[in-house]
Scaffold this active site. Structure first.
Site, PDB file in Angstrom:
ATOM      1  N   GLU A   4      -8.305  -5.441  27.832  1.00 21.82           N
ATOM      2  CA  GLU A   4      -9.239  -4.746  26.940  1.00 21.82           C
ATOM      3  C   GLU A   4     -10.560  -5.500  26.888  1.00 21.82           C
ATOM      4  OE1 GLU A   4      -7.319  -6.305  22.768  1.00 21.82           O
ATOM      5  OE2 GLU A   4      -6.073  -5.167  24.147  1.00 21.82           O
ATOM      6  N   ASP A  44     -18.134  -8.684  20.959  1.00 27.40           N
ATOM      7  CA  ASP A  44     -18.919  -9.828  20.517  1.00 27.40           C
ATOM      8  C   ASP A  44     -19.405  -9.603  19.094  1.00 27.40           C
ATOM      9  OD1 ASP A  44     -20.046 -12.263  20.737  1.00 27.40           O
ATOM     10  OD2 ASP A  44     -21.708 -11.657  22.025  1.00 27.40           O
ATOM     11  N   CYS A 101     -59.723  -1.837  28.289  1.00 24.38           N
ATOM     12  CA  CYS A 101     -60.920  -0.986  28.232  1.00 24.38           C
ATOM     13  C   CYS A 101     -61.980  -1.505  27.279  1.00 24.38           C
ATOM     14  CB  CYS A 101     -60.531   0.442  27.855  1.00 24.38           C
ATOM     15  SG  CYS A 101     -60.114   0.614  26.109  1.00 24.38           S
ATOM     16  N   ARG A 122     -12.078 -14.854   9.501  1.00 26.19           N
ATOM     17  CA  ARG A 122     -11.140 -15.776  10.120  1.00 26.19           C
ATOM     18  C   ARG A 122     -11.205 -17.172   9.487  1.00 26.19           C
ATOM     19  NH1 ARG A 122     -11.725 -17.476  16.327  1.00 26.19           N
ATOM     20  NH2 ARG A 122     -11.019 -19.567  15.939  1.00 26.19           N
ATOM     21  N   ALA A 173     -24.056  19.060   5.987  1.00 24.10           N
ATOM     22  CA  ALA A 173     -24.313  19.651   4.671  1.00 24.10           C
ATOM     23  C   ALA A 173     -22.999  20.004   3.965  1.00 24.10           C
ATOM     24  CB  ALA A 173     -25.180  20.887   4.809  1.00 24.10           C
ATOM     25  N   GLU A 174     -22.015  20.468   4.756  1.00 20.85           N
ATOM     26  CA  GLU A 174     -20.713  20.828   4.181  1.00 20.85           C
ATOM     27  C   GLU A 174     -19.992  19.577   3.692  1.00 20.85           C
ATOM     28  OE1 GLU A 174     -19.408  23.931   3.658  1.00 20.85           O
ATOM     29  OE2 GLU A 174     -21.468  24.455   4.151  1.00 20.85           O
ATOM     30  N   TYR A 175     -20.091  18.526   4.499  1.00 16.29           N
ATOM     31  CA  TYR A 175     -19.486  17.252   4.121  1.00 16.29           C
ATOM     32  C   TYR A 175     -20.097  16.766   2.805  1.00 16.29           C
ATOM     33  CZ  TYR A 175     -18.228  12.304   4.316  1.00 16.29           C
ATOM     34  OH  TYR A 175     -17.750  11.056   4.005  1.00 16.29           O
ATOM     35  N   ASP A 176     -21.425  16.831   2.737  1.00 14.09           N
ATOM     36  CA  ASP A 176     -22.121  16.389   1.529  1.00 14.09           C
ATOM     37  C   ASP A 176     -21.654  17.169   0.304  1.00 14.09           C
ATOM     38  OD1 ASP A 176     -23.472  14.634   3.090  1.00 14.09           O
ATOM     39  OD2 ASP A 176     -25.331  15.804   3.178  1.00 14.09           O
ATOM     40  N   CYS A 194     -55.189   0.142  20.337  1.00 19.86           N
ATOM     41  CA  CYS A 194     -56.459   0.268  21.033  1.00 19.86           C
ATOM     42  C   CYS A 194     -57.033   1.622  20.645  1.00 19.86           C
ATOM     43  CB  CYS A 194     -56.236   0.201  22.539  1.00 19.86           C
ATOM     44  SG  CYS A 194     -57.615   0.871  23.483  1.00 19.86           S
ATOM     45  N   SER A 205      -7.593 -18.499  18.041  1.00 19.87           N
ATOM     46  CA  SER A 205      -8.580 -18.119  19.042  1.00 19.87           C
ATOM     47  C   SER A 205      -7.868 -18.051  20.388  1.00 19.87           C
ATOM     48  CB  SER A 205      -9.720 -19.121  19.074  1.00 19.87           C
ATOM     49  OG  SER A 205      -9.220 -20.371  19.461  1.00 19.87           O
ATOM     50  N   GLU A 239     -12.446  -6.585  15.386  1.00 23.28           N
ATOM     51  CA  GLU A 239     -13.796  -7.124  15.419  1.00 23.28           C
ATOM     52  C   GLU A 239     -14.764  -6.180  14.702  1.00 23.28           C
ATOM     53  OE1 GLU A 239     -13.722 -10.006  17.042  1.00 23.28           O
ATOM     54  OE2 GLU A 239     -15.757 -10.472  17.728  1.00 23.28           O
TER      55      GLU A 239
END
Ligand code: IVH
Length: 676
Positions: free
Chosen positions: A120, A124, A417, A143, A35-38, A432, A83, A179
């Site tokens: 490291e 993906d 059932c 790329r 809320a403070e950030y907002d 169901c 690559s 990435e």
């Protein structure tokens, strides 16, 4: 505010917002409440609206701003985006072979010291190059073919963890490579939302990242939750580079970029092997997909000496893991029944090893998803298993479909059932309607019934419920109250003592509050709070059952909207559910109308006066509620009155209350007070 002051304030706010952004999105350690950030954010937006000349492109308010493009512009990479070679041996051999090649290329004698490596993760996602001039993000490019990529700056700016402005010590010109990815939780959440809206889901996190970055409309990209990890450099100027790759990553983290913490400096190839194994063991627990690890010669001087062969650096290698997607065939499509009756189509698959386990089932989520992907029995499909999420069918290879492959049809009755399966028009999930009667829902329903906040039956856990249901000892909650000692004691890991304890615990649960009993029934959309509201409003299970068919009447209760009302009506329309409730009553289980009066309640001893017609509560009901909380209800307003509850057409009592300065409540406020 004077313009000069506004400018200063805007600069301050931007700095603060960036700092909090970094703490939140990069360090994962929020520094202020949302809320403070907002508030800071809104203040900056207002300032910029009042003084448009103060607006700068690197303002945090400008992450999503651009209009859709017709096409992406081309970007020529000053330093090509290459690559890396992939080590095909996914065992220990991969790391050893790389080390041997490096030592040979550096012409190191056998007795020379080990080469130092940085190890490291191989993320993906989609490779991106970020260009910062004078500390400001000026361009982001894909790329492409390595020489020329696409300008995707507008989309990249929407990624919150990518800084728009760098810490002051950052070099004058800096290209950071890394990435863009979508975390698995973000991917799951996004897809869940899409499915609920009946919209197409994203295929996998990698496609999601690549597809989002390449959206021409930045608003679509902004709607996709993307993240970024930095792993290297492109062109730089005005920077005295660190001596090692690990030093470069440390520096990038210092400038404000997200750098993954799972990295090491290895001083022997054996340490690389160990890293490869450790990360494999960790793979499922990581919140994002990786397809391997990357080893890089750590000293930049040695990297330079090693150089490139056929557009691949000799100083780096990717050591892969087994893929998380694989091909297999669909042997059958069945449906599974979940706790709330949700029907999930599931593909039974020819066993396939993927993501580290043998997969034989994969979720198809819901009817619309099966249609959209058009999965049929006999199809060859791509299955995906990543993390500890349930394997899923990603897509079908249509060219491999057998000639006679009928379309999937959703059953109309529950396979367990035989109750009707229903799917509300505007919902994606079919269910169901068997409720507590359906054996598939029974186990989960029993667990919920016994749970701490419901009937609170100690010792009735998952394993036991499993045995009770599978052994035919318990079908519905009613049977719990008829359990005999002997068969119970004969169960696995039970014995007489535990059996006695359980029976005592069950016996003890016979007098819950009405609210707990209603909650324990597991009516969809009826949580603890709604259960309390219902208990208060109706005062008894009979009262609730009598009104349950009337959705409009149910909606008179505060906080009961059309969805909840429909769920309640639905539940009680099922005769099996009513049978269970009657059975419970016959076994001596009935809810006490209200929680016992709390003697230390904030309302004890307070005097209320009721006047006028309340929107949902009859006067007697309101009186009972107040008294249950220890309050008193008087007939006329005096100095001793604490609260006056006023409805429509309240007359002289209200005037008098005002004159005496008493606290005046409407029904809603009264309910809030009673709930505190
Ligand atoms: S270094 C010159 N490090 O893998 C070396 N690449 O073939 C440049 N990737 O699509 C790459 N994680 O986006 C490097 N930690 C990492 C990486 C990484 C993922 C991707 C990269 C590219 C491919 C390299």
């Amino acid at each position: 505010m004077a313009e000069r002051e506004a400018k200063q304030r805007a600069g301050f706010l931007r700095g603060e917002i960036e700092r909090h952004n970094h703490a939140y999105y990069v360090l994962d350690a929020p520094s202020i409440p949302d809320a403070e950030y907002d508030k800071l954010f809104r203040e900056l937006q207002e300032l910029e609206a009042a003084y448009p000349e103060l607006l700068t492109p690197d303002s945090p308010t400008q992450r999503v701003g651009g209009s859709p493009l017709a096409a992406f512009a081309s970007v020529r990479h000053a330093v090509p985006m290459l690559s890396i070679k992939t080590e095909t041996d996914t065992g220990a051999g991969g790391a050893l072979a790389f080390d041997a090649r490096v030592r040979k290329a550096l012409a190191l004698p056998a007795a020379a010291l080990p080469v130092e490596y940085a190890a490291e993760l191989k993320f993906d996602g989609l490779a991106i190059s970020l260009r910062y001039e004078q500390g400001r993000l000026t361009q982001a490019a894909t790329r492409g073919d390595g020489e020329t990529g696409e300008d995707v700056t507008q989309n990249i700016r929407t990624i919150r963890c990518i800084p728009l402005r760098l810490a002051s010590e950052a070099p004058a010109m800096l290209e950071v490579r890394g990435e863009v990815y979508m975390s698995r939780p973000d991917f799951e959440r996004y897809n869940e939302r899409q499915r609920q809206l009946g919209k197409p889901a994203l295929v996998n996190p990698r496609n999601a990242a690549a597809g989002s970055v390449r959206q021409l409309d930045p608003k679509i990209a902004a709607d996709r939750p993307l993240s970024f990890y930095a792993y290297g450099l492109g062109e730089t100027a005005g920077w005295d580079l660190p001596a090692t790759h690990s030093g470069v990553l440390d520096a990038l983290a210092g400038f404000g970029f997200p750098v993954c913490k799972h990295r090491i400096v290895a001083r022997s190839p054996e340490e690389l092997v160990a890293f490869h194994a450790e990360i494999l063991a960790l793979r499922d627990k990581l919140p994002f997909d990786i397809d391997g690890v990357v080893y890089k010669v750590n000293a930049l001087a040695q990297q330079k000496e090693l150089g490139f062969v056929s557009r691949e650096p000799r100083w780096a290698v990717a050591h892969k893991y087994p893929p998380q997607e694989a091909l297999t065939t669909v042997e059958a499509i069945e449906v599974q029944v979940g706790r709330t009756g949700a029907i999930t189509p599931v593909a039974r698959l020819a066993p396939v090893f993927v993501g580290g386990v043998t997969v034989t089932n994969a979720t198809l989520h819901n009817e619309d998803e099966v249609r959209r992907k058009d999965v049929r029995v006999g199809d060859t499909v791509i299955v995906r298993r990543a993390g500890d999420v349930i394997p899923e069918v990603v897509s079908v290879l249509p060219e491999r479909r057998p000639i006679l492959a009928p379309e999937f049809v959703m059953p109309v009755r529950c396979p367990i059932c035989d109750s009707a399966i229903e799917r509300p028009e505007d919902e994606a999930i079919a269910r169901c309607t068997g409720g507590l009667y359906c054996p598939a829902q029974r186990k989960q329903a029993l667990l919920h019934f016994a749970s701490r906040r419901a009937m609170d039956i100690e010792g009735l856990g998952e394993k036991l419920v499993e045995q009770l249901v599978d052994g035919g000892l318990v079908q519905t909650p009613v049977d719990l109250y008829r359990l005999a000692l002997e068969p119970l004691a004969a169960l696995d890991r039970m014995g007489e003592k535990s059996a006695r304890n359980l029976i005592a615990a069950i016996e003890q649960s016979k007098t819950p509050s009405l609210a707990r009993l209603i909650f324990a029934l597991g009516i969809r959309n009826v949580g603890e709070t709604t259960a309390k509201d219902l208990a208060r409003h109706f005062g008894s299970m009979e009262g609730l059952m009598a009104a349950a068919g009337d959705e409009e009447r149910l909606q008179q209760i505060p906080d009961v909207g059309p969805v909840v009302a429909a769920a309640i009506a639905h539940f009680f329309a099922e005769p099996h559910n009513v049978e269970v409730i009657r059975g419970l009553a016959a076994a001596g289980v009935c809810g006490e109308p209200l929680e016992p009066v709390a003697m230390d309640s904030a309302l004890s001893g307070k005097t209320f006066v009721l006047t006028g017609a309340l929107p949902t509560l009859a006067r007697e009901e309101a009186k009972a509620l107040i008294e249950a909380k220890g309050g008193k209800v008087a007939g006329s307003v005096s100095k001793k009155t604490d609260f006056v509850v006023a409805g429509s057409e309240a007359g002289s009592k209200l005037d008098k209350a005002r004159a005496l300065g008493r606290i005046i409540l409407d029904e809603q406020q009264l309910m809030e007070l009673l709930n505190t």
